[in-house]
Design a protein around this motif. Structure first.
Motif, PDB file in Angstrom:
ATOM      1  N   SER A   1       0.843  -1.194   0.000  1.00  0.00           N
ATOM      2  CA  SER A   1       0.000   0.000   0.000  1.00  0.00           C
ATOM      3  C   SER A   1       0.873   1.237   0.000  1.00  0.00           C
ATOM      4  N   ASP A   2       0.417   2.308  -0.702  1.00  0.00           N
ATOM      5  CA  ASP A   2       1.137   3.579  -0.685  1.00  0.00           C
ATOM      6  C   ASP A   2       0.562   4.521   0.358  1.00  0.00           C
ATOM      7  N   SER A   3      -0.584   4.154   0.930  1.00  0.00           N
ATOM      8  CA  SER A   3      -1.263   5.079   1.840  1.00  0.00           C
ATOM      9  C   SER A   3      -0.444   5.319   3.108  1.00  0.00           C
ATOM     10  N   PRO A   4      -0.331   6.579   3.534  1.00  0.00           N
ATOM     11  CA  PRO A   4       0.437   6.874   4.759  1.00  0.00           C
ATOM     12  C   PRO A   4      -0.223   6.338   6.035  1.00  0.00           C
ATOM     13  N   THR A   5      -1.476   5.882   5.940  1.00  0.00           N
ATOM     14  CA  THR A   5      -2.110   5.326   7.134  1.00  0.00           C
ATOM     15  C   THR A   5      -2.044   3.791   7.149  1.00  0.00           C
ATOM     16  N   SER A   6      -1.304   3.205   6.196  1.00  0.00           N
ATOM     17  CA  SER A   6      -1.245   1.745   6.120  1.00  0.00           C
ATOM     18  C   SER A   6      -0.123   1.176   6.973  1.00  0.00           C
ATOM     19  N   LEU A   7      -0.241  -0.098   7.286  1.00  0.00           N
ATOM     20  CA  LEU A   7       0.858  -0.789   7.965  1.00  0.00           C
ATOM     21  C   LEU A   7       2.108  -0.774   7.086  1.00  0.00           C
ATOM     22  N   ALA A   8       1.924  -0.849   5.760  1.00  0.00           N
ATOM     23  CA  ALA A   8       3.076  -0.847   4.850  1.00  0.00           C
ATOM     24  C   ALA A   8       3.886   0.439   5.020  1.00  0.00           C
TER      25      ALA A   8
END
Ligand SMILES: *[C@@H]1O[C@H](CO)[C@@H](O)[C@H](O)[C@H]1NC(C)=O
Ligand SMILES: *[C@@H]1O[C@H](CO)[C@@H](O)[C@H](O)[C@H]1NC(C)=O
Ligand SMILES: *[C@@H]1O[C@H](CO)[C@@H](O)[C@H](O)[C@H]1NC(C)=O
Ligand SMILES: *[C@@H]1O[C@H](CO)[C@@H](O)[C@H](O)[C@H]1NC(C)=O
Ligand SMILES: *[C@@H]1O[C@H](CO)[C@@H](O)[C@H](O)[C@H]1NC(C)=O
Length: 480
Positions: free
Chosen positions: A134-141
């Motif tokens: 995931s690229d989302s800043p709220t993701s675990l990634a």
């Protein structure tokens, strides 16, 4: 009255904008609702506004398991502890001052405002089953990438150190340094403590491999300082194969030394900071300290060599996937992983009352330390982190020994029977080793018994402690 107390808490947060100190909050037993089982465990998560990171993946997992874990106390223990790193330990998340693409995550262990390489890697690993690209800043990634980038920065700056200050970008207050005499010198602007522990470097490879394995995001590893950090790790590993004596008998200059003014033997090193002498040519890498942050008795510390070998091998796959990896790097990693494995087999397997087993530490001269400590990497966890198969005969012999009174740090009593260690001393069993015991067993009875002990030793707090007195459930260290 309990209700009023919790209302009071809400009021402070909502109107006063402050959150309770979790160290105090987690020592209180009065947070409703209580679980409906016989332990009546309190709810110990901070209220949503006070949590340090929100993850929908983790919240979904809590919901998903609600109906599946039928013991209400066990479910409460899971609900309190599983999200705990995200709830309390993500002290800062942001980007590098000189590159807004470079995510950074500062993860503290618990009660000290510093980031340990090993601890942060293991804290993240709890969420590995939920990690997706995931690229989302709220993701675990994103959280993971931030940990890898910050660890890479630390390893590039001070590769012999174990624990680090908040990055300047965070503007968080630095911790008072530990004031030790260490070679090579470090700056307390970056470093909190500089105990050289081979497993800290293995942890950097582990957290990298965990991310890559789950996301296949090889492009990420090309963008920032990861490759340089891997090279820095390899340089330390090679330098720390330096034995005490040169061929002509002269004492070699040690690449690392450490002394501290202390009244605890395990907080400093023999021989004015060198540690016990180590024979040359074993192919093993020295470690001055253990994952408990206690000094090694013999520096050829087998569990860290196992973990380092295991993660070098898999981190070589990341290097192989880069578009333009440095020439020879992948092969160097594979060769070192294989030679460590041979060295562990030659020097790390010894005879015992339980047949052939892995020693905890050796020095190459024939001295060996037969024991295990709860902290990971341990001998017990070598099958958990994938160095050996759990059916391996030497592993099974070792496992039976470390889970018995033949292990000098086996704490046995009516409250808990588990592996402990010198960090808090004999007679204290560590829940962490019970959990590793579960992960390395297929035996239903053994697993259930270990779970029951985890559940019965929270002292009414509904959290998992660091250690517990085997004879007194109220005498524990670190409530969470
Ligand atoms: C997490 O979510 C709550 C609302 O549910 C919010 O108040 C809080 O600020 C969020 N925390 C972070 C770190 O974003
Ligand atoms: C940012 O700083 C680091 C550490 O000094 C350096 O390695 C890196 O190349 C810099 N990045 C950019 C984009 O300037
Ligand atoms: C860092 O080291 C300097 C010089 O030794 C010392 O004066 C200072 O108090 C230390 N700072 C911290 C935060 O430990
Ligand atoms: C992830 O690790 C597992 C276990 O080591 C391995 O079987 C699998 O092939 C790896 N997956 C990827 C995509 O690398
Ligand atoms: C058990 O430990 C608690 C906490 O340290 C202590 O207050 C209590 O006296 C201990 N009980 C016994 C029987 O030693």
């Amino acid at each position: 009255m309990l209700f009023l107390l919790s209302l009071g808490l809400w009021a402070t947060v909502v109107f006063g904008q402050t959150c309770p100190d979790y160290n105090e909050y987690s020592q209180q037993r009065n947070h409703p609702p209580f679980s409906s089982g016989r332990f009546r465990l309190p709810a110990q998560r901070p209220i949503p506004a006070c949590r340090t990171f929100n993850s929908s993946e983790v919240e979904d997992t809590l919901q998903r398991l609600k109906g599946k874990v039928s013991d209400p106390d066990l479910y409460r223990l899971f609900e309190n502890t599983y999200p705990n790193t995200l709830d309390t330990a993500i002290k800062w998340k942001g980007v590098a001052a000189n590159n807004s693409e470079e995510e950074l995550t500062f993860v503290i262990t618990g009660d000290i405002n510093a980031m340990w390489l090993r601890d942060s890697a293991n804290q993240m690993q709890s969420y590995l089953p939920l990690l997706k690209p995931s690229d989302s800043p709220t993701s675990l990634a994103s959280l993971w990438r931030g940990v890898i980038n910050l660890q890479a920065r630390y390893v590039n700056t001070s590769p012999y150190c174990n624990s680090f200050q908040p990055p300047p970008e965070s503007k968080l207050k630095r911790e008072e340094g530990t004031g030790d005499k260490v070679f090579p010198k470090y700056s307390n602007d970056t470093v909190f403590e500089c105990k050289y522990e081979l497993d800290s470097l293995a942890a950097f490879l582990e957290v990298s491999d965990n991310y890559y394995n789950a996301t296949q995001d090889s492009a990420f590893f090309e963008k920032f300082q990861w490759v340089a950090a891997v090279q820095s790790v390899l340089k330390v590993a090679k330098d720390m194969m330096t034995p005490t004596y040169a061929d002509d008998g002269r004492v070699n200059e040690s690449p690392y030394s450490f002394t501290r003014q202390t009244d605890r033997a395990s907080e400093t090193l023999l021989n004015d900071g060198l540690g016990s002498p180590v024979l040359g040519g074993t192919g093993l890498i020295r470690s001055a300290f253990r994952p408990s942050d206690d000094s090694t008795i013999f520096q050829l510390f087998i569990p860290a060599n196992m973990m380092f070998s295991r993660y070098l091998e898999s981190a070589a796959n990341i290097v192989a996937a880069l578009r333009s990896p440095p020439a020879g790097l992948e092969q160097e990693m594979r060769d070192m992983a294989a030679s460590l494995r041979r060295a562990i087999t030659s020097y790390g397997i010894v005879d015992s009352q339980n047949g052939r087993i892995f020693a905890y530490e050796v020095d190459g001269y024939g001295s060996r330390n037969i024991m295990d400590d709860a902290n990971i990497p341990s001998l017990l966890s070598s099958a958990f982190f994938g160095y050996v198969d759990r059916t391996d005969e030497v592993y099974q012999n070792t496992r039976r020994l470390v889970l018995s009174s033949l292990n000098p740090y086996w704490a046995k009593g009516p409250v808990i029977s588990s592996v402990g260690g010198p960090h808090v001393g004999p007679g204290k069993g560590w829940p962490m080793a019970l959990i590793v015991r579960i992960f390395t067993s297929d035996d239903e009875q053994e697993i259930v018994a270990a779970l029951q002990t985890l559940l019965s030793t929270t002292d009414g707090l509904g959290l998992i402690h660091e250690s517990i007195n085997a004879f007194n459930v109220s005498d524990w260290t670190r409530q969470w």
